[in-house]
Design a protein around this motif. Sequence first.
Motif, PDB file in Angstrom:
ATOM      1  N   LEU A 177       6.052   4.534  -0.846  1.00 42.86           N
ATOM      2  CA  LEU A 177       6.958   3.654  -0.106  1.00 42.86           C
ATOM      3  C   LEU A 177       8.295   3.439  -0.802  1.00 42.86           C
ATOM      4  CD1 LEU A 177       4.528   0.865   1.195  1.00 42.86           C
ATOM      5  CD2 LEU A 177       5.399   2.874   2.414  1.00 42.86           C
ATOM      6  N   LEU A 232       3.003   2.357  -3.748  1.00 39.01           N
ATOM      7  CA  LEU A 232       4.382   2.093  -4.175  1.00 39.01           C
ATOM      8  C   LEU A 232       5.127   3.400  -4.438  1.00 39.01           C
ATOM      9  CD1 LEU A 232       3.888  -0.934  -6.613  1.00 39.01           C
ATOM     10  CD2 LEU A 232       4.850  -0.975  -4.302  1.00 39.01           C
ATOM     11  N   VAL A 238       8.962  -4.912  -0.510  1.00 36.31           N
ATOM     12  CA  VAL A 238       7.636  -4.618  -1.056  1.00 36.31           C
ATOM     13  C   VAL A 238       7.277  -5.629  -2.141  1.00 36.31           C
ATOM     14  CG1 VAL A 238       6.250  -2.901  -2.273  1.00 36.31           C
ATOM     15  CG2 VAL A 238       7.883  -2.172  -0.539  1.00 36.31           C
TER      16      VAL A 238
END
Length: 292
Positions: A244, A241, A138
């Motif tokens: 995930l 975020l 990420v």
Amino acid sequence: MDVLAAVLALLAALLFAAASVAQRRAAAEVPDEAARGGRLVARLVRSRRWWLGTVGDTAAYVVQAAALGLGSVLLVQPLLVSTLLFALPLEARHSGRPITTTQRWCSGALVVALALFVVVGEPTAGVDRRPFVDWLPVGVVLLMVTAACVVGAGGRRGPRRAALLAAAAGICYGLVGVLTKSVVSLLTTGLVPLLTGWETWVLVVAVAGGTFLQQIAFGAGPLSASLPAVTVGEPVVASVLGVLVLGESIRAGGPVLVLIGILIAVMIVATAVLARSTTITPPAATRTGPTS
């Protein structure tokens, strides 16, 4: 805990609103020829109003950190968009402009959407920290998108440049929101873990980068182009975020998920419209005068 986290998030939003009004008025007072790059920053650091806003920002961030320590990113970050609701009357008072019908309708829609999102979605917390290796995929994507925004802004002028730089700032601030939760967790374990944790230093870089990019964006074009990108980008990036990386979730399924999707869309649109409409257009005299 969730109720207290929500109250702290709203308090942080109020402080952010007051700080935002002060900082944006300080940026608006910088002459056009100095409202670029490092020259803008150099002028702002000599402004008492800008420093007052910075103190307010710092206090707001401390309250935000406390809220994140008690609640999920999915709860705290969306509530922070209520900054616009507090900023609206403050800017109306300072600028002498009345609150428009559009602003009233968008404010009402945002309040209702936020309330329903919190009640219906019941955002749940995940973990406070993840190993660096879990962040890596990420993080690479965020870095690439941020770099693309900055590089793209280099070849543009005016509103497009401001919007791209503001989008990059929004990404940085979204990362700050999530990392703050991890750093608060580190703080509870002692000073040594805090200073040796990678999250602490990435947080410092993200704060510095977001602040710099935001100030440059404010000076690169009209605030109506830059403010919506920052205001919408931060909670969206932080929420993604949170899901995930930290494993946060929403307690809903089936038709309720459709409702939540609609509420999120309403929040994004209302936030963008309010951010665009609450920008300050100073008189010409202020644009050529010295900073406060």
